[in-house]
Design an enzyme around this catalytic site. Structure first.
Site, mmCIF file in Angstrom:
data_model
loop_
_atom_site.group_PDB
_atom_site.id
_atom_site.type_symbol
_atom_site.label_atom_id
_atom_site.label_comp_id
_atom_site.label_asym_id
_atom_site.label_seq_id
_atom_site.Cartn_x
_atom_site.Cartn_y
_atom_site.Cartn_z
ATOM 1 N N CYS A 1 31.276 40.373 40.098
ATOM 2 C CA CYS A 1 31.923 39.651 41.188
ATOM 3 C C CYS A 1 31.009 39.609 42.409
ATOM 4 O O CYS A 1 29.999 38.913 42.410
ATOM 5 C CB CYS A 1 33.279 40.278 41.491
ATOM 6 N N ASP B 1 39.843 31.497 35.996
ATOM 7 C CA ASP B 1 39.019 32.011 37.087
ATOM 8 C C ASP B 1 38.798 30.915 38.122
ATOM 9 O O ASP B 1 37.985 30.015 37.917
ATOM 10 C CB ASP B 1 37.677 32.517 36.556
ATOM 11 N N HIS C 1 39.711 36.456 36.161
ATOM 12 C CA HIS C 1 38.649 37.002 36.999
ATOM 13 C C HIS C 1 38.824 38.513 37.184
ATOM 14 O O HIS C 1 39.918 38.990 37.459
ATOM 15 C CB HIS C 1 38.680 36.307 38.361
#
Length: 247
Positions: free
Chosen positions: A135, A182, A214
């Site tokens: 991320c 996502d 995600h």
């Protein structure tokens, strides 16, 4: 951008439990978690620079770092948030994720920490460096995969905040893990990223995992079968990539 700015999904997920095997050290004044290879496999002169998500050094990240060590890789996780990760920062009614990042955790703030970790690895004799970025950390794995920045192989999972120019500047092999659901790295961003990687002609891999969203590779609900399977598969994707291109 090759991926969108972060959102609520970047800070959701499940905190895991377990005994960790590494230790906390100071690297040029910054905190870092390190763990040496713990099994029979040891990849000499080879290390993993683990650049974490918005919770920085926490149990989930430490357990994954331990897994890289179990697969033969000395691993370092620098605290890229300098004690002000999402879990620790005060959050009043006006708190917003993106302004917080832009004001306190921009590249000018993060890169000195990454540089210190790379200097530590060099001083310890590690000459082949792979980087994993989850991320938030994906942006910096990609930035440091550019020529002359110290990382030769990269792996990122559900990246956020990556500019197309940053992706276009990489010079080494890159593996990407993506989630079916996502909003930060949706299908159009995956396709654009693939187009860029084809154009710059570096080895690349993009694996898409169905049934997950995600953050699944770091903060899944391990009681949900598809999330547990996908998290483990994404980890082995990273290990196989480094075994092929880094060792």
């Amino acid at each position: 951008m090759a991926s969108n700015a972060p959102g609520q999904c970047c800070i959701e997920g499940v905190k895991h439990e377990g005994a960790t095997k590494g230790s906390m050290i100071k690297v040029r004044g910054f905190d870092a978690y390190i763990v040496a290879p713990t099994g029979s496999i040891v990849h000499k002169n080879t290390a993993i620079l683990y650049l974490p998500d918005y919770y920085s050094i926490y149990t989930n990240a430490q357990l994954i770092a331990d897994q890289f060590a179990a697969n033969g890789y000395y691993t370092i996780v620098p605290d890229v948030f300098c004690g002000d990760d999402f879990g620790k920062t005060p959050k009043g009614p006006d708190f917003a994720l993106v302004p917080w990042l832009q004001s306190k955790h921009a590249p000018k703030d993060v890169e000195p920490v990454v540089d210190a970790a790379l200097q530590h690895l060099a001083e310890e004799g590690y000459t082949k460096i792979g980087s994993v970025g989850y991320c938030f950390g994906a942006k910096y794995t990609i930035r440091y995969l550019a020529k002359g920045r110290g990382v030769s192989v990269g792996y990122v999972a559900h990246p956020s905040f990556v500019d197309e120019d940053e992706l276009r500047a990489i010079t080494g092999p890159l593996s990407i893990t993506a989630a079916e659901t996502d909003e930060i790295f949706p299908s159009e961003k995956r396709q654009k990223s693939e187009k860029i990687l084809r154009e710059i002609k570096v080895p690349f891999q993009i694996n898409l995992y169905s049934g997950v969203s995600h953050g699944f590779s770091v903060r899944p609900d391990l009681s949900v079968r598809i999330e547990k399977f996908s998290k483990e598969a994404a980890f082995f994707q990273a290990v196989q990539w480094f075994n092929e291109y880094l060792v």
